[in-house]
Motif scaffolding. Structure first.
Motif, PDB file in Angstrom:
ATOM      1  N   PRO A   1       0.820  -1.213   0.000  1.00  0.00           N
ATOM      2  CA  PRO A   1       0.000   0.000   0.000  1.00  0.00           C
ATOM      3  C   PRO A   1       0.853   1.262   0.000  1.00  0.00           C
ATOM      4  O   PRO A   1       1.863   1.344   0.710  1.00  0.00           O
ATOM      5  CB  PRO A   1      -0.822  -0.125   1.283  1.00  0.00           C
ATOM      6  CG  PRO A   1      -0.052  -1.072   2.144  1.00  0.00           C
ATOM      7  CD  PRO A   1       0.614  -2.023   1.214  1.00  0.00           C
ATOM      8  N   GLU A   2       0.445   2.196  -0.828  1.00  0.00           N
ATOM      9  CA  GLU A   2       1.146   3.468  -0.924  1.00  0.00           C
ATOM     10  C   GLU A   2       0.472   4.488   0.000  1.00  0.00           C
ATOM     11  O   GLU A   2      -0.750   4.489   0.156  1.00  0.00           O
ATOM     12  CB  GLU A   2       1.101   3.992  -2.357  1.00  0.00           C
ATOM     13  CG  GLU A   2       1.868   3.129  -3.354  1.00  0.00           C
ATOM     14  CD  GLU A   2       3.366   3.328  -3.239  1.00  0.00           C
ATOM     15  OE1 GLU A   2       3.788   4.397  -2.732  1.00  0.00           O
ATOM     16  OE2 GLU A   2       4.113   2.414  -3.634  1.00  0.00           O
ATOM     17  N   PRO A   3       1.258   5.366   0.613  1.00  0.00           N
ATOM     18  CA  PRO A   3       0.657   6.432   1.404  1.00  0.00           C
ATOM     19  C   PRO A   3      -0.192   7.344   0.523  1.00  0.00           C
ATOM     20  O   PRO A   3       0.121   7.567  -0.652  1.00  0.00           O
ATOM     21  CB  PRO A   3       1.864   7.182   1.979  1.00  0.00           C
ATOM     22  CG  PRO A   3       3.016   6.238   1.860  1.00  0.00           C
ATOM     23  CD  PRO A   3       2.727   5.404   0.660  1.00  0.00           C
ATOM     24  N   LYS A   4      -1.264   7.845   1.078  1.00  0.00           N
ATOM     25  CA  LYS A   4      -2.092   8.812   0.371  1.00  0.00           C
ATOM     26  C   LYS A   4      -1.606  10.208   0.738  1.00  0.00           C
ATOM     27  O   LYS A   4      -1.264  10.472   1.899  1.00  0.00           O
ATOM     28  CB  LYS A   4      -3.556   8.638   0.745  1.00  0.00           C
ATOM     29  CG  LYS A   4      -4.496   9.424  -0.152  1.00  0.00           C
ATOM     30  CD  LYS A   4      -5.942   9.037   0.078  1.00  0.00           C
ATOM     31  CE  LYS A   4      -6.853   9.805  -0.891  1.00  0.00           C
ATOM     32  NZ  LYS A   4      -8.278   9.437  -0.723  1.00  0.00           N
ATOM     33  N   GLU A   5      -1.590  11.105  -0.245  1.00  0.00           N
ATOM     34  CA  GLU A   5      -1.044  12.441  -0.021  1.00  0.00           C
ATOM     35  C   GLU A   5      -2.155  13.479   0.021  1.00  0.00           C
ATOM     36  O   GLU A   5      -3.149  13.395  -0.711  1.00  0.00           O
ATOM     37  CB  GLU A   5      -0.032  12.797  -1.111  1.00  0.00           C
ATOM     38  CG  GLU A   5       1.201  11.900  -1.103  1.00  0.00           C
ATOM     39  CD  GLU A   5       2.259  12.366  -2.087  1.00  0.00           C
ATOM     40  OE1 GLU A   5       1.939  13.257  -2.931  1.00  0.00           O
ATOM     41  OE2 GLU A   5       3.398  11.866  -2.033  1.00  0.00           O
ATOM     42  N   TYR A   6      -1.973  14.448   0.895  1.00  0.00           N
ATOM     43  CA  TYR A   6      -2.924  15.563   1.045  1.00  0.00           C
ATOM     44  C   TYR A   6      -2.110  16.848   1.123  1.00  0.00           C
ATOM     45  O   TYR A   6      -0.930  16.845   1.485  1.00  0.00           O
ATOM     46  CB  TYR A   6      -3.744  15.416   2.323  1.00  0.00           C
ATOM     47  CG  TYR A   6      -4.528  14.127   2.445  1.00  0.00           C
ATOM     48  CD1 TYR A   6      -5.849  14.047   2.033  1.00  0.00           C
ATOM     49  CD2 TYR A   6      -3.935  12.992   2.981  1.00  0.00           C
ATOM     50  CE1 TYR A   6      -6.574  12.864   2.156  1.00  0.00           C
ATOM     51  CE2 TYR A   6      -4.644  11.807   3.116  1.00  0.00           C
ATOM     52  CZ  TYR A   6      -5.961  11.757   2.701  1.00  0.00           C
ATOM     53  OH  TYR A   6      -6.660  10.588   2.825  1.00  0.00           O
ATOM     54  N   ARG A   7      -2.783  17.955   0.790  1.00  0.00           N
ATOM     55  CA  ARG A   7      -2.179  19.269   0.959  1.00  0.00           C
ATOM     56  C   ARG A   7      -2.903  19.986   2.095  1.00  0.00           C
ATOM     57  O   ARG A   7      -4.122  20.127   2.074  1.00  0.00           O
ATOM     58  CB  ARG A   7      -2.289  20.093  -0.319  1.00  0.00           C
ATOM     59  CG  ARG A   7      -1.243  19.759  -1.355  1.00  0.00           C
ATOM     60  CD  ARG A   7       0.134  20.258  -0.946  1.00  0.00           C
ATOM     61  NE  ARG A   7       1.192  19.771  -1.856  1.00  0.00           N
ATOM     62  CZ  ARG A   7       2.466  20.026  -1.687  1.00  0.00           C
ATOM     63  NH1 ARG A   7       2.862  20.764  -0.658  1.00  0.00           N
ATOM     64  NH2 ARG A   7       3.370  19.553  -2.528  1.00  0.00           N
ATOM     65  N   LEU A   8      -2.152  20.425   3.083  1.00  0.00           N
ATOM     66  CA  LEU A   8      -2.730  21.096   4.228  1.00  0.00           C
ATOM     67  C   LEU A   8      -2.537  22.597   4.119  1.00  0.00           C
ATOM     68  O   LEU A   8      -1.487  23.072   3.679  1.00  0.00           O
ATOM     69  CB  LEU A   8      -2.076  20.603   5.524  1.00  0.00           C
ATOM     70  CG  LEU A   8      -2.226  19.110   5.865  1.00  0.00           C
ATOM     71  CD1 LEU A   8      -1.459  18.796   7.148  1.00  0.00           C
ATOM     72  CD2 LEU A   8      -3.690  18.721   6.009  1.00  0.00           C
ATOM     73  N   ALA A   9      -3.566  23.325   4.535  1.00  0.00           N
ATOM     74  CA  ALA A   9      -3.445  24.770   4.669  1.00  0.00           C
ATOM     75  C   ALA A   9      -3.056  25.090   6.104  1.00  0.00           C
ATOM     76  O   ALA A   9      -3.278  24.286   7.019  1.00  0.00           O
ATOM     77  CB  ALA A   9      -4.769  25.450   4.315  1.00  0.00           C
TER      78      ALA A   9
END
Length: 416
Positions: free
Chosen positions: A316-324
């Protein structure tokens, strides 16, 4: 509310008990009952008609002193009771026999037995305080209090074991500032209470080592898997983890050694968050501009830690998010969401966070001013109010992205 707050309360309580005796926590009027009974006996003997005797209150006072006082005070109060008995024999006529040798001997024997009982209770209390101190030291070693901030991440958390007297349970967390960014793990091992701490020790130790050295979250997870595999071998061979004591893990459960966990990496470059979910409940995200959402771990289902050998081809690959700036993540264990109300309903964490911080229109007033410690305190209090009883280990860790938040600060030097 920091992760050490609940533990600190109990440390203060244990220290108070050790300094002030086993009944230091009782109200003062309760501890004054034994001498109060002596006074009552004296007043009643002097004021009541001669045909009434209240000498039995003296015996009751001595026995009560053994339960509420130290052994030395029990001896002193017993001597006072004997002196009062002799005095009342002299002062009050037609009540006591001419020879009170028998009642005096009886009261002396009661004082002796009461003193012995008080001494046994003192030793038992000391042993309990020492065991409590060991549990607290173990708790601090396994689950160290979170700092108020690590790099661009502000942190707060709370931990409560199902067995509150033991302090230790099966939920865990850890956070490290590494060359790869700030890395955090929050999880829940199979089982609860003291028996689950063996796995907690393995996982947290492996994470602390791998978080710094491994270039990826997958590598960190693999290192934890390897450590858990060694524990499984110990169990199967009847090694250290398979002890027969009440806290041991039965060797027959070696195949059930697993943990759900979520691993996070706050990358050094501008708000990038990587999340590797290993079968753990999805986190909630409180947006700085209002609104609360649940972070979907994605379509790639990942087995819990300890079960990777069931699907060796899966990676499983990590899921990426962009945080403000100001975005706040809430990680938790199932002890939170599985807390039941008196009507049988599960605690609706996402809904309660939305009502508190997001608002019905997704633009909750004050969402931009969310403090991690305040979120932790709200969830902890709200779960307690919601549920008749919390019967599972519970952990809540709140992480807020503040790139201008500054340096690492120890607990108690930030938002509290």
């Amino acid at each position: 509310m920091g992760t050490g707050s609940v533990i600190a309360e109990r440390q203060d309580h244990a220290g108070h008990a050790q300094r002030g005796g086993r009944t230091a926590w009782l109200p003062r009027w309760v501890r004054l009952l034994p001498p109060g009974l002596l006074l009552v006996a004296l007043v009643m003997e002097l004021s009541a008609p001669p045909r009434y005797s209240f000498a039995s209150l003296l015996t009751a006072a001595v026995v009560l002193a053994a339960l509420l006082s130290r052994s030395l005070l029990t001896v002193v109060l017993g001597c006072m009771a004997v002196a009062l008995l002799v005095s009342m024999h002299v002062l009050v006529e037609d009540v006591y026999p001419d020879d009170i040798t028998g009642p005096v001997i009886t009261l002396v024997l009661v004082t002796g037995f009461a003193t012995a009982l008080a001494r046994v209770l003192e030793r038992t209390t000391l042993q309990l305080v020492q065991v409590q101190a060991v549990a607290e030291a173990t708790q601090r070693a396994l689950l160290r209090p979170l700092p108020d901030s690590l790099g661009p991440v502000r942190l707060a958390g709370v931990y409560r074991a199902a067995d509150e007297a033991a302090l230790i349970g099966g939920d865990f967390y850890s956070a490290r500032k590494t060359p790869h960014g700030v890395r955090v793990i929050v999880g829940d091992v199979r089982g609860k209470g003291i028996g689950a701490t063996e796995s907690v020790a393995t996982i947290t130790s492996a994470f602390r080592e791998a978080a710094t050295s491994s270039p990826s979250l997958q590598g960190v997870a693999e290192r934890i898997e390897s450590a858990m595999a060694m524990d499984r071998l110990d169990l199967e061979s009847g090694g250290s983890l398979a002890g027969n004591g009440p806290g041991g893990t039965p060797s027959g459960l070696a195949g059930e050694l697993f943990a759900t966990a979520v691993l996070l990496e706050f990358a050094p470059d501008g708000g990038l968050l990587r999340v590797l979910d290993r079968g753990h409940p999805p986190m909630c995200l409180i947006r700085a501009d209002g609104g609360v959402t649940r972070l979907d771990p994605g379509p790639d289902y990942a087995l819990p830690l300890g079960y990777a050998d069931l699907a060796p081809a899966a990676d499983p690959e990590p899921k990426e998010y962009r945080l403000a700036e100001g975005d706040t993540l809430v990680a938790y264990s199932d002890g939170v969401t599985e807390a039941r109300s008196s009507r049988g309903g599960f605690y609706p964490l996402e809904q309660r966070l939305a009502e508190r911080y997001g608002g019905a229109d997704g633009a909750g007033a004050g969402a931009a001013a969310v403090e991690p410690a305040e979120v932790v305190g709200f969830v902890s209090r709200d779960v307690t109010r919601w549920a008749d009883a919390v019967n599972d280990d519970m952990v809540v860790v709140v992480m807020q992205y503040r790139p201008r938040g500054g340096e690492t600060r120890p607990p108690g030097h930030g938002a509290g």
